[in-house]
Design a protein around this motif. Structure first.
Motif, short mmCIF file in Angstrom:
data_model
loop_
_atom_site.label_atom_id
_atom_site.label_comp_id
_atom_site.label_asym_id
_atom_site.label_seq_id
_atom_site.Cartn_x
_atom_site.Cartn_y
_atom_site.Cartn_z
N LEU A 147 0.76 -1.12 0.08
CA LEU A 147 0.05 -0.10 0.03
C LEU A 147 0.89 1.15 -0.14
CD1 LEU A 147 -2.74 -1.21 2.53
CD2 LEU A 147 -2.84 -1.29 -0.01
N ALA A 148 0.46 2.11 -0.87
CA ALA A 148 1.29 3.44 -0.98
C ALA A 148 0.37 4.56 -0.74
CB ALA A 148 2.01 3.54 -2.28
N ASN A 149 0.74 5.54 0.08
CA ASN A 149 0.01 6.83 0.06
C ASN A 149 0.06 7.80 -0.95
OD1 ASN A 149 -0.99 6.07 2.71
ND2 ASN A 149 0.82 6.54 3.76
N GLU A 150 1.31 7.56 -1.61
CA GLU A 150 1.77 8.53 -2.69
C GLU A 150 1.16 8.26 -3.95
OE1 GLU A 150 5.46 9.13 -2.74
OE2 GLU A 150 5.70 10.16 -0.73
N ALA A 151 0.84 8.92 -4.93
CA ALA A 151 0.26 8.70 -6.43
C ALA A 151 1.46 7.59 -7.02
CB ALA A 151 0.06 9.83 -7.10
N LEU A 152 0.99 6.45 -7.67
CA LEU A 152 1.99 5.58 -8.05
C LEU A 152 2.34 6.42 -9.42
CD1 LEU A 152 -0.29 2.41 -7.97
CD2 LEU A 152 1.65 3.04 -6.60
N LEU A 153 3.43 5.83 -9.96
CA LEU A 153 4.05 6.27 -11.42
C LEU A 153 3.14 5.88 -12.38
CD1 LEU A 153 6.57 7.58 -12.61
CD2 LEU A 153 7.46 5.39 -12.98
N SER A 154 2.60 4.84 -12.39
CA SER A 154 1.60 4.64 -13.40
C SER A 154 0.20 5.31 -13.59
CB SER A 154 1.20 3.12 -13.57
OG SER A 154 0.59 2.82 -12.32
N ASP A 155 -0.09 6.21 -12.45
CA ASP A 155 -1.30 6.84 -12.35
C ASP A 155 -1.08 8.34 -13.02
OD1 ASP A 155 -3.93 7.69 -11.88
OD2 ASP A 155 -3.40 7.94 -9.49
N TRP A 156 -1.14 8.40 -14.34
CA TRP A 156 -1.14 9.49 -14.98
C TRP A 156 -2.08 10.37 -15.04
CZ3 TRP A 156 1.60 8.84 -20.13
CH2 TRP A 156 2.84 8.10 -20.24
N PRO A 157 -1.96 11.85 -15.01
CA PRO A 157 -3.02 12.68 -14.89
C PRO A 157 -3.85 12.45 -16.13
CG PRO A 157 -1.02 13.68 -15.57
CD PRO A 157 -0.53 12.30 -14.98
N ALA A 158 -5.10 12.93 -16.12
CA ALA A 158 -6.10 12.74 -17.04
C ALA A 158 -5.84 13.40 -18.29
CB ALA A 158 -7.47 13.17 -16.46
N ALA A 159 -4.87 14.48 -18.36
CA ALA A 159 -4.70 15.46 -19.40
C ALA A 159 -3.84 14.82 -20.19
CB ALA A 159 -4.00 16.83 -18.99
N ASN A 160 -2.69 13.80 -19.69
CA ASN A 160 -1.83 13.12 -20.32
C ASN A 160 -2.53 11.72 -21.05
OD1 ASN A 160 -0.01 15.07 -19.84
ND2 ASN A 160 1.04 13.75 -18.15
#
Length: 1117
Positions: free
Chosen positions: A401-414
């Motif tokens: 479990l990670a509290n930070e955003a994952l590297l694969s969780d790209w923003p919607a704009a990208n």
């Protein structure tokens, strides 16, 4: 280590697995004294050999603890105890490196070199350095390469020495010692040595000690590496030595009957008396030795057969102190002692390493750093996934479990899908297309394959993937993708014509003048522009004139005058920087950079420009404050209107009184008042816990101690500041709006309140490769716009050398610590210009043209080559003056040869004016020179160019010159006076002359014969050919003479007026030029010898035959 004295048969080491051999002992030894050590002779496997149970290690006595195999059959060439972690490094003859833990368990293993053996190992804070024959490689302890430095094939390194954390020395069979900086991975210096062959290097608190293969030990200075003393140790060769305190002990080989034999006498030298003391006789053949200073200065002496003896350097060696390393008949190849002196390691010729210790719990280092081990592999513990099943849940693999955003969780704009843009239609298809209705038909131009459309991917980094034509520029830009193009360092691309065809208008579309960056120490261009845009400073230095040869105020005034005259063309600050380089204080403060420092970026330009600004303000303050006597260049009426006697305008503009109060223990308080010209903002470190060192202007809650990058990218520098000094002398600084007026209430009339507006900001644009560059944002006022562009408004500009571009005011206060760091901020009091008289009165008077004394001691009146002007001969506006100048070279040009054979100029040669000649252009004395000055120079001349300039060595030296020698400033004032009067200069190639002299002359005051006799898009014609063709004169025979060239240019101009009828018949003159070019091509533009061809003068006049015979007669005359 030097192995010249070993048995040659030992060089061919045994195969990988060999039969067990009995140890071969020295015949002089008593076998009963040897400590029994049991080894597994069969050596099954490559695991660590444990110590048998019956063997016990006695405290204080070294015994074998572990034995392991690094690589079977490959000799161990180097061993080293890591000084930071509990690791043992081993290098072998095959170029392979292995590290072991204290229990001789493998930690890491990697290949350092494909073929060469590892000759020495040195551990660093961040990695380990391995030395091979001609290669130095630094590797992290896990095996990742940090750098790999390859040297010439002729280099044969044998030893290295780490002098400090970032510097090491390398030596070997070459005739020099290489000093390398580990931070930049570059050679910083090469020290030549008299006798090649340094095989061992050690360092004491006083000397570098170098052991030579010839058998001597040289003591060298720690700073200069010069030889201080030599110890002749052995007649044959030196195998090893060590130093401890004031003692140096050596072992080696002696030549006996032309045979190299191991010498059993250890030579001992005392560094206090610089001589040899009683040698130490040992019972073995010494090959290695090390000091083991625990309670006493013990020595460990090791032979090639594995006998190890311990003894004191000043005592007698006892056979009872001999131990034997169980090498099973192999030769000892390497030896090292740990930092704690508790562990010894031996490497033999069969790839085994033997670890000896004085206790079972021995450690390599006293306070070691914890070694980082790899995480255990968890692959075997995870379930097998069958990728052929589409419905297999990926959640079978546990993910933490990670509290930070994952590297694969790209923003919607990208993640928004975007269609690829269609490529444009070929213009040939559109040109030949015939349309029928809404359908167009066109033949296939066959420019691309059928049904295949190549797509050009858009480059996000501003076309950085394009490979420049020059290999030097191929790696300059891609790493600056975050820096906008206008902020990057601008360079001048030189062609065959130099700067004539370089488009400066592409970089500067305004009428303000930029500054060229190719001259030395031009990093201060941005600060010169800031000073120029400060109206009171500009007027001050242009009104200043003194008798000092190198005065920064005078030179700055001359440069500002050039910037005033320029209409968008760039200027160069060569004369100002020349005077700047002659000031000793500038060199002492480190403000004068070498070309290598500017190119490699070793200097922090942000700090450097701050020191430069502090120095310049102090220098201008001192120069304008000095009271001078009667001056030859300035009358009483031309004194500055700014300051009274004994004061300085710089002090009035920038000065601020600071009171330093100090109180004694007795209660007496002492107050010292001083003046400072600028204030330094000190930023706290990121890891600092101190209170704020400065008070930021507050409009709400105070900013954090260290702002984040996101906050720095926003505006955090105020446009305006309001400062209020209360009755009790407390300064209050608050932020205010730009449009806020200073309305002081009646209650605050006793308190001084001022508003300061941001006028300029200087920033450091970072570049990790070249050190970056400096740029300036300047708020240009109404007076400059009215003078240059005829409009009255204010505008912020970006000034990057010769690139000038209007920008929004937000860019002046927006900084990004990743690439744009603020260095200097200029705030000026509102309506400051109204408090000073900003009129400029030209301080240069006609007296500068009168006769003056020569600097040369041997110059006499009989050598005078000119007649100075009389008072009734003073030139007037529109009169002609013939001009010519000669130059010498201070620095040769730097160029590169491209792959196609063309030459590209990287840096042009630096020229300096050596002779300036002006001749009268009209009157009874037309053609008589009134200025013929040789310019004295203090800089080193690389080439006098005697064939082209006529300047000989010694002509510019005041001690031996017989010419009329003057300073550059004296002659510069004469030319400035002629320009200000409005005379017209006639010469050949005046554009280059004025450029080197550093003068800006209006175009309507220049008559250049190189352009008068020139057809566009054709070659320029030399003065010598024009003089022969039109005037029937043979000039520039052996050398050039500026008086002759200036007279010839005047005659050619008269001839031009005659041929073109004062410019009224351009068509006839064009026919003359065509005939001139045809004649030049036939003769290859070379002037014939006197007997080869007659004068072409008659052929010129035949073209101008006119029906009026009187004109022809006048032409023939």
């Amino acid at each position: 280590m030097n192995f010249d004295g070993l048995d040659p048969g030992m060089a061919e080491y045994a195969p990988a697995l060999h039969a067990p051999l009995d140890p071969v002992l020295d015949p002089h030894l008593n076998p009963a004294l040897l400590q029994p050590v049991e080894l597994d002779h069969e050596r099954v496997g490559l695991e660590v050999l444990p110590v048998p149970e019956p063997v016990r290690i006695m405290e204080g006595m070294y015994s074998e603890l572990h034995t392991a195999v690094s690589e079977v059959g490959v000799p161990v060439s180097a061993v080293h105890f890591d000084v930071h972690e509990e690791l043992l490094w081993v290098g072998n003859h095959g170029g392979h490196a292995t590290s072991f833990s204290p229990a001789l368990e493998r930690y890491s293993s990697f290949q350092v070199h494909a073929t060469n053996d590892i000759r020495q190992i040195q551990s660093l804070e961040s990695g380990v350095v391995f030395l091979t024959k001609n290669n130095l490689k630094c590797v992290m302890r896990g095996g990742l390469i940090m750098f790999d430095y390859l040297m010439d094939e002729s280099v044969d390194n044998h030893s290295l020495l780490l002098t400090d954390n970032s510097t090491l020395l390398m030596a070997g069979m070459q005739n020099h010692v290489i000093q390398m900086d580990l931070n930049t991975v570059q050679e910083t210096q090469r020290y030549p040595i008299e006798t090649p062959g340094i095989t061992v290097m050690r360092q004491s608190n006083r000397f570098f000690l170098c052991g030579h293969a010839s058998g001597k030990v040289s003591l060298r200075d720690l700073r200069t590496f010069n030889v201080e003393h030599d110890f002749e140790a052995y007649s044959g060769s030196l195998s090893d030595f060590d130093v401890h305190g004031n003692l140096v002990v050596t072992c080696g080989f002696s030549s006996r009957m032309n045979v190299m034999a191991c010498d059993r006498f250890l030579k001992v030298f005392d560094l206090r008396m610089m001589r040899a003391i009683t040698p130490l006789q040992v019972h073995i053949d010494p090959l290695f030795l090390r000091f083991i200073p625990t309670y006493t200065s013990r020595l460990a002496i090791l032979s090639e057969r594995g006998q190890c003896q311990f003894c004191e350097p000043t005592g007698l060696a006892s056979p009872a102190d001999i131990f034997h390393v169980g090498t099973v008949g192999q030769v000892i190849m390497s030896f090292d002692v740990s930092a704690t002196k508790q562990v010894l390691v031996f490497g033999d010729s069969d790839g085994c390493i033997h670890l000896w210790a004085d206790s079972p719990e021995a450690t390599f280092n006293t306070y070691p750093r914890e070694t980082e081990f790899a995480l255990p592999c968890m692959v075997n513990n995870l379930p097998h996934l069958d990728w052929n099943q589409d419905l297999l849940p990926l959640s079978l693999i546990p993910v933490p479990l990670a509290n930070e955003a994952l590297l694969s969780d790209w923003p919607a704009a990208n993640c928004t899908p975007a269609p690829r843009r269609a490529p444009p239609v070929d213009p040939e298809i559109l040109r030949t297309m015939k349309q029928v209705g809404f359908i167009g038909y066109s033949p296939n131009p066959r420019t691309r394959l059928r049904n295949q459309v190549p797509y050009q991917l858009e480059n996000d980094f501003d076309n950085f993937s394009q490979v420049p034509e020059s290999p030097i520029g191929r790696e300059e830009e891609p790493h600056l993708y975050m820096v906008p193009k206008k902020y990057r360092k601008v360079t001048i691309k030189y062609s065959k014509l130099g700067l004539e065809d370089f488009d400066f208008k592409h970089y500067n579309k305004t009428l303000f003048a930029g500054l060229e960056p190719h001259i030395p120490n031009a990093y201060c261009n941005c600060m010169i522009q800031v000073m120029y845009m400060l109206e009171p400073v500009r007027c001050l230095v242009q009104n200043h004139l003194c008798q000092k040869e190198f005065c920064l105020s005078c030179e700055l005034g001359f440069l500002f005058h050039m910037l005033d005259l320029s209409r968008g063309d760039p200027c160069q600050a060569s004369n100002f920087l020349r005077a700047f380089r002659t000031i000793p204080e500038a060199a002492a403060l480190g403000l004068i950079l070498a070309d290598s420092d500017e190119a490699t970026g070793k200097v922090n330009l942000g700090r450097l420009i701050q020191s430069w600004c502090r120095f310049l303000l102090t220098q201008l303050h001192q120069e304008t404050q000095e009271l001078e006597g009667p001056q030859a260049y300035r009358s009483i009426g031309s004194a500055s209107n700014f300051a009274s006697a004994g004061d300085s305008v710089i002090g009035q503009l920038f000065g601020c009184e600071v009171e330093n109060c100090s109180m004694c223990r007795c209660g007496k308080e002492t107050v010292r008042v001083s003046t400072t010209l600028l204030f330094t903002l000190s930023y706290p470190e990121a890891n600092s816990n101190r209170e704020n060192d400065i008070n930021f202007p507050e409009t709400g809650p105070p900013p954090p101690l260290v702002p984040s990058v996101e906050e720095i990218r926003n505006v955090w520098v105020p446009y305006s500041l309001k400062m209020k000094l209360s009755k009790n002398k407390e300064l209050e600084v608050v932020n205010c709006d730009e449009n806020e007026e200073l309305n002081q209430p009646d209650d605050d009339k006793d308190e001084a309140t001022n508003i300061y507006d941001l006028t300029a900001s200087v920033a450091h644009v970072l570049d990790s490769r070249t050190g970056g560059s400096l740029i300036a944002h300047i708020k240009v006022g109404e007076t400059y716009h009215q003078r240059k562009e005829g409009v009255t408004h204010q505008q912020w500009y970006l000034l990057n050398d010769f690139l000038i571009e209007p920008v929004d005011k937000c860019e002046a206060v927006q900084f990004d610590m990743n690439w744009k760091v603020p260095a200097i901020l200029f705030y000026s009091k509102r309506s400051i210009n109204s408090k000073y008289n900003l009129t400029i009165k030209n301080p240069i008077e006609a007296s500068v043209l009168l006769a003056e004394a020569s600097l040369a001691r041997k110059q006499r009146k009989c050598h005078a080559t000119f007649i100075p002007l009389l008072l009734n001969e003073m030139p007037q506006a529109g009169e002609l003056v013939g001009l010519d100048a000669e130059f010498v070279t201070l620095n040769q040009e730097e160029a590169e040869l491209r792959s196609d054979g063309t030459k590209s100029t990287i840096k042009p040669s630096q020229m300096s004016v050596a002779r300036i000649t002006c001749v009268r252009g009209q009157g009874p004395n037309e053609g008589v020179p009134f200025i013929d000055d040789y310019i004295s120079t203090q800089e080193q001349v690389v080439d006098y160019l005697t064939q082209y300039s006529g300047i000989k060595p010694g002509d510019l030296d005041a001690k031996i010159s017989s010419k009329h020698l003057t300073t550059l400033k004296s002659t510069y004032l004469k030319l400035r006076f002629l320009i200000d009067v409005g005379v017209k200069f006639v010469g050949h190639g005046l554009q280059k002359d004025f450029r080197v002299i550093n003068l800006m002359v209006p175009k309507d005051q220049v008559i250049d014969t190189v352009y008068l006799f020139h057809i566009p898009r054709k070659r320029m014609i030399s003065l010598r050919f024009l003089a022969w063709y039109f005037l029937d004169l043979k000039i520039q025979g052996e050398t050039h003479d500026s008086i002759e060239d200036a007279r010839t240019a005047l005659q050619l101009y008269r001839k031009y007026l005659e041929l073109s009828r004062n410019g009224t018949e351009p068509e006839n003159f064009r026919k003359v030029l065509k005939t001139l070019y045809e004649k030049g091509r036939k003769m290859d533009w070379k002037v014939p010898e006197p007997e080869s061809q007659n004068s072409p003068k008659s052929k010129v006049n035949v073209i101008l035959l006119d029906p009026d015979p009187s004109d022809d007669l006048a032409s023939l005359q």
